[in-house]
Design a protein around this motif. Structure first.
Motif, PDB file in Angstrom:
ATOM      1  N   LEU A   1      14.387  -6.369  20.344  1.00  0.00           N
ATOM      2  CA  LEU A   1      14.581  -6.966  19.028  1.00  0.00           C
ATOM      3  C   LEU A   1      14.969  -5.888  18.018  1.00  0.00           C
ATOM      4  N   LYS A   2      14.279  -4.774  18.050  1.00  0.00           N
ATOM      5  CA  LYS A   2      14.561  -3.667  17.120  1.00  0.00           C
ATOM      6  C   LYS A   2      16.002  -3.191  17.274  1.00  0.00           C
ATOM      7  N   ASN A   3      16.456  -3.028  18.495  1.00  0.00           N
ATOM      8  CA  ASN A   3      17.834  -2.576  18.735  1.00  0.00           C
ATOM      9  C   ASN A   3      18.838  -3.597  18.228  1.00  0.00           C
ATOM     10  N   SER A   4      18.546  -4.862  18.435  1.00  0.00           N
ATOM     11  CA  SER A   4      19.445  -5.916  17.979  1.00  0.00           C
ATOM     12  C   SER A   4      19.562  -5.915  16.460  1.00  0.00           C
ATOM     13  N   ILE A   5      18.427  -5.766  15.776  1.00  0.00           N
ATOM     14  CA  ILE A   5      18.430  -5.734  14.312  1.00  0.00           C
ATOM     15  C   ILE A   5      19.222  -4.530  13.803  1.00  0.00           C
ATOM     16  N   GLU A   6      19.022  -3.376  14.444  1.00  0.00           N
ATOM     17  CA  GLU A   6      19.693  -2.154  13.995  1.00  0.00           C
ATOM     18  C   GLU A   6      21.199  -2.214  14.192  1.00  0.00           C
ATOM     19  N   ASN A   7      21.663  -3.080  15.087  1.00  0.00           N
ATOM     20  CA  ASN A   7      23.097  -3.177  15.366  1.00  0.00           C
ATOM     21  C   ASN A   7      23.813  -4.198  14.488  1.00  0.00           C
ATOM     22  N   VAL A   8      23.082  -4.875  13.625  1.00  0.00           N
ATOM     23  CA  VAL A   8      23.727  -5.810  12.700  1.00  0.00           C
ATOM     24  C   VAL A   8      24.529  -5.002  11.677  1.00  0.00           C
ATOM     25  N   PRO A   9      25.805  -5.345  11.474  1.00  0.00           N
ATOM     26  CA  PRO A   9      26.684  -4.495  10.649  1.00  0.00           C
ATOM     27  C   PRO A   9      26.564  -4.695   9.144  1.00  0.00           C
ATOM     28  N   TYR A  10      25.524  -5.362   8.684  1.00  0.00           N
ATOM     29  CA  TYR A  10      25.340  -5.564   7.250  1.00  0.00           C
ATOM     30  C   TYR A  10      23.850  -5.525   6.936  1.00  0.00           C
ATOM     31  N   SER A  11      23.520  -5.347   5.674  1.00  0.00           N
ATOM     32  CA  SER A  11      22.115  -5.238   5.274  1.00  0.00           C
ATOM     33  C   SER A  11      21.419  -6.593   5.377  1.00  0.00           C
ATOM     34  N   LEU A  12      20.197  -6.555   5.882  1.00  0.00           N
ATOM     35  CA  LEU A  12      19.411  -7.776   6.024  1.00  0.00           C
ATOM     36  C   LEU A  12      18.314  -7.875   4.975  1.00  0.00           C
ATOM     37  N   GLU A  13      18.185  -6.854   4.174  1.00  0.00           N
ATOM     38  CA  GLU A  13      17.117  -6.824   3.191  1.00  0.00           C
ATOM     39  C   GLU A  13      17.507  -7.573   1.917  1.00  0.00           C
ATOM     40  N   ILE A  14      16.506  -8.072   1.225  1.00  0.00           N
ATOM     41  CA  ILE A  14      16.708  -8.763  -0.038  1.00  0.00           C
ATOM     42  C   ILE A  14      16.484  -7.775  -1.178  1.00  0.00           C
ATOM     43  N   ASP A  15      17.384  -7.767  -2.139  1.00  0.00           N
ATOM     44  CA  ASP A  15      17.204  -6.936  -3.332  1.00  0.00           C
ATOM     45  C   ASP A  15      16.033  -7.524  -4.131  1.00  0.00           C
ATOM     46  N   GLU A  16      14.919  -6.797  -4.191  1.00  0.00           N
ATOM     47  CA  GLU A  16      13.707  -7.336  -4.809  1.00  0.00           C
ATOM     48  C   GLU A  16      13.896  -7.626  -6.294  1.00  0.00           C
ATOM     49  N   ASN A  17      14.675  -6.794  -6.974  1.00  0.00           N
ATOM     50  CA  ASN A  17      14.907  -7.015  -8.406  1.00  0.00           C
ATOM     51  C   ASN A  17      15.714  -8.295  -8.632  1.00  0.00           C
ATOM     52  N   LEU A  18      16.758  -8.491  -7.832  1.00  0.00           N
ATOM     53  CA  LEU A  18      17.554  -9.719  -7.950  1.00  0.00           C
ATOM     54  C   LEU A  18      16.728 -10.937  -7.580  1.00  0.00           C
ATOM     55  N   PHE A  19      15.950 -10.821  -6.519  1.00  0.00           N
ATOM     56  CA  PHE A  19      15.128 -11.939  -6.065  1.00  0.00           C
ATOM     57  C   PHE A  19      14.171 -12.384  -7.171  1.00  0.00           C
ATOM     58  N   LEU A  20      13.609 -11.420  -7.864  1.00  0.00           N
ATOM     59  CA  LEU A  20      12.646 -11.736  -8.920  1.00  0.00           C
ATOM     60  C   LEU A  20      13.326 -12.211 -10.203  1.00  0.00           C
ATOM     61  N   ASN A  21      14.363 -11.505 -10.627  1.00  0.00           N
ATOM     62  CA  ASN A  21      14.913 -11.726 -11.964  1.00  0.00           C
ATOM     63  C   ASN A  21      16.220 -12.516 -12.013  1.00  0.00           C
ATOM     64  N   SER A  22      16.989 -12.499 -10.918  1.00  0.00           N
ATOM     65  CA  SER A  22      18.279 -13.211 -10.904  1.00  0.00           C
ATOM     66  C   SER A  22      18.484 -13.905  -9.555  1.00  0.00           C
ATOM     67  N   PRO A  23      17.587 -14.808  -9.191  1.00  0.00           N
ATOM     68  CA  PRO A  23      17.695 -15.433  -7.868  1.00  0.00           C
ATOM     69  C   PRO A  23      18.983 -16.218  -7.668  1.00  0.00           C
ATOM     70  N   GLU A  24      19.590 -16.666  -8.772  1.00  0.00           N
ATOM     71  CA  GLU A  24      20.828 -17.437  -8.642  1.00  0.00           C
ATOM     72  C   GLU A  24      21.954 -16.587  -8.050  1.00  0.00           C
ATOM     73  N   ILE A  25      21.883 -15.268  -8.238  1.00  0.00           N
ATOM     74  CA  ILE A  25      22.894 -14.380  -7.649  1.00  0.00           C
ATOM     75  C   ILE A  25      22.756 -14.368  -6.138  1.00  0.00           C
ATOM     76  N   ILE A  26      21.517 -14.276  -5.638  1.00  0.00           N
ATOM     77  CA  ILE A  26      21.285 -14.311  -4.197  1.00  0.00           C
ATOM     78  C   ILE A  26      21.674 -15.672  -3.633  1.00  0.00           C
ATOM     79  N   GLN A  27      21.365 -16.727  -4.357  1.00  0.00           N
ATOM     80  CA  GLN A  27      21.751 -18.068  -3.915  1.00  0.00           C
ATOM     81  C   GLN A  27      23.255 -18.142  -3.680  1.00  0.00           C
ATOM     82  N   GLN A  28      24.022 -17.652  -4.639  1.00  0.00           N
ATOM     83  CA  GLN A  28      25.476 -17.713  -4.539  1.00  0.00           C
ATOM     84  C   GLN A  28      25.991 -16.811  -3.423  1.00  0.00           C
TER      85      GLN A  28
END
Length: 314
Positions: free
Chosen positions: A10-37
């Motif tokens: 699982l770890k190897n599979s996650i590391e091979n994904v070519p884009y970020s999987l993390e959520i920007d915590e500041n956007l999630f808290l203050n501008s969730p509509e940006i993440i939605q879009q």
């Protein structure tokens, strides 16, 4: 945390994904509509190929709350079994996501199990806070019961409710609401790493504050958006799933939890409440698994898919 505890494949599979999987915590808290879009645009830009023998359609039904047109994303194979009916709720922390993000998984279920799947495009927080997403799901259930036979040719007396993460919470909340309305059409609820309550104080929630993909900070923000500042710490029926009065009235349940998920202990807690109430319940805590492990190709995902296919319609 010791990241060596993560299953190596699982770890190897996650590391091979070519884009970020993390959520920007500041956007999630203050501008969730940006993440939605962003999530909406990403899903539309990366569609899954639909098998020719599976029909997909959108049906819009009126909300009983305000008349809003709730979209039901329906999958139905040509040779569908009318007794296999699945009401599905996608994940996304109550704030983002849409049915199409798991099209490939729904195609697989429809194909292998010959099931009709009704996936609810429930309204998202913080624009639409609790109880609106739950009520959207309950309206979907009632539509299936009233119109499933005439519109889709399905047997609405045998429904399985299935949801992942926040969608698992909505699936379970709709099941509780159905029991309170003496609706017996739900025969099984399958809950994949579901959110259960907003206390944020279990040992797993306290431990996994820096785990990839979902952690305590994400969970805290999700509850804030879902309930609002004034209610985020309150125990409210259908929001806190442990704040329920009649567990014995719930249908057969399957819960899949992940060892390295902050939601692990609340999933176990919910299973224990069902066991205590005499509800036929199966709990699988997957060793080495992270939240949303099933989105990554690995032997673990393959094992889970076999389990899912064998359990959905029991």
């Amino acid at each position: 945390m010791n990241f060596d505890r993560i299953n190596i494949d699982l770890k190897n599979s996650i590391e091979n994904v070519p884009y970020s999987l993390e959520i920007d915590e500041n956007l999630f808290l203050n501008s969730p509509e940006i993440i939605q879009q962003e999530r909406k645009e990403f899903t539309k830009a990366h569609p899954f190929k639909k098998p020719d023998h599976i029909a997909v359609q959108d049906i819009f039904i009126p909300s009983s709350e305000d008349g809003y047109g709730i979209r039901l994303h329906v999958y139905q194979p040509e040779d569908f079994n009318h007794d296999k009916v699945l009401l599905y709720f996608h994940g996304g922390g109550y704030v983002f996501g849409l049915p199409e993000q798991v099209d490939n998984h729904m195609f697989e279920i429809a194909d292998i199990l010959k099931a009709t799947i009704i996936s609810v495009d429930y309204r998202l927080a913080p624009q639409y806070r609790f109880p609106i997403p739950v009520l959207d799901g309950f309206d979907a259930l009632q539509w299936i019961i009233r119109h499933g036979v005439s519109e889709l040719g399905i047997n609405s007396d045998h429904i399985t409710v299935f949801g992942a993460s926040a969608g698992g919470h909505l699936a379970a909340a709709v099941t509780q609401m159905a029991a309170d309305h003496h609706i017996k059409n739900i025969k099984h609820q399958f809950l994949l790493y579901p959110v259960i309550h907003n206390r944020l104080n279990t040992p797993s929630m306290e431990e996994f504050t820096d785990i990839p993909l979902w952690n305590k900070n994400y969970a805290k923000t999700a509850w804030l958006h879902f309930l609002g500042e004034e209610n985020k710490d309150k125990s409210i029926q259908y929001s806190d799933l442990t704040s329920y009065h009649n567990f014995s009235g719930l249908p057969q349940t399957t819960i899949v939890a992940c060892e390295l998920d902050p939601l692990r202990d609340e999933d176990i807690e919910y299973a224990q409440l069902l066991y205590k109430a005499g509800v036929k319940t199966e709990l699988w805590v997957i060793p080495g698994a992270l939240h949303v492990f099933d989105l990554f190709d690995s032997p673990m995902k393959d094992e889970y898919n076999k389990f899912l296919m064998s359990r959905l319609f029991q």
